[in-house]
Design a protein around this motif. Structure first.
Motif, PDB file in Angstrom:
ATOM      1  N   LYS A 161       0.833  -1.206   0.000  1.00 48.95           N
ATOM      2  CA  LYS A 161       0.000   0.000   0.000  1.00 48.95           C
ATOM      3  C   LYS A 161       0.867   1.255   0.000  1.00 48.95           C
ATOM      4  O   LYS A 161       2.078   1.171   0.230  1.00 48.95           O
ATOM      5  CB  LYS A 161      -0.943   0.003   1.199  1.00 48.95           C
ATOM      6  N   VAL A 162       0.234   2.382  -0.227  1.00 45.96           N
ATOM      7  CA  VAL A 162       0.929   3.666  -0.245  1.00 45.96           C
ATOM      8  C   VAL A 162       0.158   4.618   0.664  1.00 45.96           C
ATOM      9  O   VAL A 162      -1.072   4.724   0.550  1.00 45.96           O
ATOM     10  CB  VAL A 162       0.988   4.244  -1.677  1.00 45.96           C
ATOM     11  N   ILE A 163       0.891   5.280   1.577  1.00 43.26           N
ATOM     12  CA  ILE A 163       0.238   6.200   2.521  1.00 43.26           C
ATOM     13  C   ILE A 163       0.598   7.635   2.135  1.00 43.26           C
ATOM     14  O   ILE A 163       1.765   8.015   2.144  1.00 43.26           O
ATOM     15  CB  ILE A 163       0.693   5.917   3.967  1.00 43.26           C
ATOM     16  N   PHE A 164      -0.417   8.419   1.778  1.00 45.57           N
ATOM     17  CA  PHE A 164      -0.206   9.817   1.375  1.00 45.57           C
ATOM     18  C   PHE A 164      -0.633  10.747   2.504  1.00 45.57           C
ATOM     19  O   PHE A 164      -1.805  10.696   2.922  1.00 45.57           O
ATOM     20  CB  PHE A 164      -1.068  10.161   0.162  1.00 45.57           C
ATOM     21  N   PRO A 165       0.257  11.632   2.974  1.00 49.62           N
ATOM     22  CA  PRO A 165      -0.192  12.691   3.894  1.00 49.62           C
ATOM     23  C   PRO A 165      -1.103  13.667   3.140  1.00 49.62           C
ATOM     24  O   PRO A 165      -0.880  13.936   1.958  1.00 49.62           O
ATOM     25  CB  PRO A 165       1.102  13.405   4.305  1.00 49.62           C
ATOM     26  N   ILE A 166      -2.130  14.177   3.800  1.00 52.47           N
ATOM     27  CA  ILE A 166      -3.047  15.122   3.133  1.00 52.47           C
ATOM     28  C   ILE A 166      -2.458  16.533   3.205  1.00 52.47           C
ATOM     29  O   ILE A 166      -2.180  17.036   4.290  1.00 52.47           O
ATOM     30  CB  ILE A 166      -4.442  15.078   3.789  1.00 52.47           C
ATOM     31  N   PRO A 167      -2.231  17.160   2.050  1.00 50.51           N
ATOM     32  CA  PRO A 167      -1.640  18.508   2.035  1.00 50.51           C
ATOM     33  C   PRO A 167      -2.710  19.576   2.254  1.00 50.51           C
ATOM     34  O   PRO A 167      -3.906  19.283   2.221  1.00 50.51           O
ATOM     35  CB  PRO A 167      -1.088  18.603   0.620  1.00 50.51           C
ATOM     36  N   GLN A 168      -2.240  20.819   2.466  1.00 53.17           N
ATOM     37  CA  GLN A 168      -3.198  21.939   2.522  1.00 53.17           C
ATOM     38  C   GLN A 168      -3.778  22.194   1.140  1.00 53.17           C
ATOM     39  O   GLN A 168      -4.974  22.381   0.968  1.00 53.17           O
ATOM     40  CB  GLN A 168      -2.480  23.212   3.014  1.00 53.17           C
ATOM     41  N   ARG A 169      -2.887  22.202   0.149  1.00 54.15           N
ATOM     42  CA  ARG A 169      -3.306  22.399  -1.241  1.00 54.15           C
ATOM     43  C   ARG A 169      -2.385  21.585  -2.140  1.00 54.15           C
ATOM     44  O   ARG A 169      -1.216  21.389  -1.801  1.00 54.15           O
ATOM     45  CB  ARG A 169      -3.197  23.886  -1.627  1.00 54.15           C
TER      46      ARG A 169
END
Ligand SMILES: Cc1cc2nc3c(=O)[nH]c(=O)nc-3n(C[C@H](O)[C@H](O)[C@H](O)COP(=O)(O)OP(=O)(O)OC[C@H]3O[C@@H](n4cnc5c(N)ncnc54)[C@H](O)[C@@H]3O)c2cc1C
Ligand code: FES
Ligand code: FES
Lengths: 263, 164
Positions: A161-169
């Motif tokens: 799997k791949v874990i992406f941090p959620i950015p502001q934009r």
């Protein structure tokens, strides 16, 4: 195509040991890169290990991360209401890969394992500072990509799997090669509280890379004009029948401005 | 030799294949369903498009063994048993959306998927973007786009196909 043995194991451990027991064995995900490669006889696996029955597809969103299973198709990411809400740029990127038939089969794990120098997903992984989770470890995006078609993965190692941090934009802008639909230049821009990260695909001989000068300028001022005076050197960029290195260097600036404007 | 069991146009088949056998080879050579065409064999043109478990795929870029247990629909499975054309086939006919017809089976399968997956409606831009995986050397696409737009209301139960 040369013939090969085919296996569809039902558990991750079995898939990994099947690959480990035979250096000529290869994993198969959506096949949208691998089957064309086999047809051209560029690869001669003894055995193909289909990952379809390992239960590796699915999307989970938390307050600050989006986690995508390796076997999740581009189509599922593009159409996921959760991804569209949490990281719209990621859903948009997936919706621009190839065409519907390719998106119905092609997977994020296959795209990242392949690390084509013109592929789209590597920019999102690098710009968002994602973590690649495999059957044995976690790999930071900055350590994962190691040049054209080269990654930190071992021969028998599988992305789960791949874990992406959620950015502001964030935003992805791709200048498509009109024939192949891969990126002639693709730029992913991501803004976090800690700063801005910019990843470029399609342009460099070594594949996806971060643009340090753009990152510094955009971290100070997140506006298209912030990068106006910065020249991208053409030295390590690709020249081919589609575009010269100088043209690609110019496009990197143009597509980055568009991405910042869209973010 | 490995075996694959799959349902094609509602009928279940068990077929012996090689690891390298492509789904399109199974359909055309083992089952005699030659409506599915091979245009490029390099994953570009979409002439080989079929539905697999309800979504469009390029059968030249799918192994037969990957279709084990799947439900596949080809162009032969679209019309009703009595020969009544599917609304998409009817719309292609009405709107002159084919010339040589080579791309047509794949184009129709992609178009059916596109219309089914967009119950909220389809703009001309959606249709053009949605059919990006299907190349046509004859028509210039214009009449194909018209046909798909005309089939949408019929497939969603809104109005009959009518030519301009
Ligand atoms: C017509 C066309 C247009 C395309 N356009 C684009 C585009 O615009 N942008 C873009 O980014 N891509 C594009 N692609 C490529 C597409 O995104 C592929 O789906 C993707 O590159 C490979 O994913 P896959 O699941 O098909 O992997 P496969 O082809 O099955 O595998 C690719 C490689 O990855 C390995 N692998 C697969 N899964 C794993 C895993 N979980 N762990 C470890 N190794 C693994 C395999 O062994 C193989 O070496 C296009 C492809 C086609 C055919
Ligand atoms: S024959 Fe399959 S895409 Fe052209
Ligand atoms: S009608 Fe001839 S290729 Fe489309």
């Amino acid at each position: 195509m040369y013939d090969f043995a085919y296996e569809k194991p039902a558990a991750l451990a079995a898939a990994v040991s099947s690959l480990a027991s035979d250096m000529e064995a290869k994993a198969l995900a959506g096949g949208q890169t691998f089957i064309p490669v086999l047809k051209q006889r560029l690869n001669k696996p003894s055995k193909v290990v289909d990952l379809a029955a390992l239960g590796l597809s699915g999307i989970t969103v938390t307050a600050d991360t989006v986690t995508i299973g390796a076997m999740t198709t581009h189509g599922d990411v593009a159409l996921s209401a959760d991804v569209q809400k949490a990281i719209p740029a990621l859903a948009h990127l997936a919706s621009m890969i190839g065409d519907w038939q390719v998106r119905h089969r092609g997977t994020i794990g296959g795209s990242l394992a392949n690390n084509d120098p013109t592929a789209c997903y590597p920019t999102a992984v690098l710009a968002l500072g994602a973590t690649i989770v495999t059957d044995r470890r976690e790999i930071k995006a900055d350590d994962y990509f190691q040049g054209m078609f080269t990654t930190a993965l071992e021969q028998d190692e599988l992305i789960t799997k791949v874990i992406f941090p959620i950015p502001q934009r964030a935003a992805y802008q791709k200048f498509k090669n009109p024939a192949s639909r891969y990126a002639m230049v693709g730029v992913f821009v991501a803004k976090f509280a800690s700063g801005v990260r910019v990843a470029i695909t399609g342009a460099a001989q070594g594949g996806v890379f971060r643009h340090a000068a753009f990152e510094a300028a955009l971290s100070a001022n997140f506006a298209p004009d912030a990068i106006a005076g910065i020249v991208t050197p053409a030295d390590d960029l690709n020249s081919d029948i589609h575009a010269s290195a100088e043209y690609r260097a110019h496009l990197i600036g143009v597509m980055t401005k568009r991405a910042v404007a869209a973010a | 030799m490995p075996q694959v069991t799959l349902t094609v146009n509602g009928k279940t088949h068990t077929v012996e294949v090689e690891g390298r056998t492509l789904l399109v080879e199974l359909l055309r050579e083992k089952l005699g369903l030659t409506g599915t065409h091979v245009g490029c064999d390099t994953s570009q043109c979409g002439a080989c498009t079929v539905m697999m478990n309800g979504t469009s795929v390029k059968s030249c870029t799918t192994l037969a063994l990957q279709a084990d247990g799947a439900s596949v629909m080809t162009i032969e499975g679209l019309a009703a048993a009595d020969g009544t054309l599917h609304p998409m086939q009817e719309a292609f006919r009405e709107h002159h959306a084919l010339q040589c017809g080579f791309c047509t089976p794949g184009m129709v399968m992609s178009a059916v998927d596109l219309v089914q997956s967009h119950p909220q409606g389809l703009s001309e831009a959606d249709i053009r973007h949605g059919l990006e995986g299907n190349l046509c050397r004859c028509t210039g696409y214009h009449n194909i786009v018209k046909a798909v737009a005309a089939a949408w209301p019929v497939m969603h139960g809104k109005q009959p196909v009518a030519a301009e």
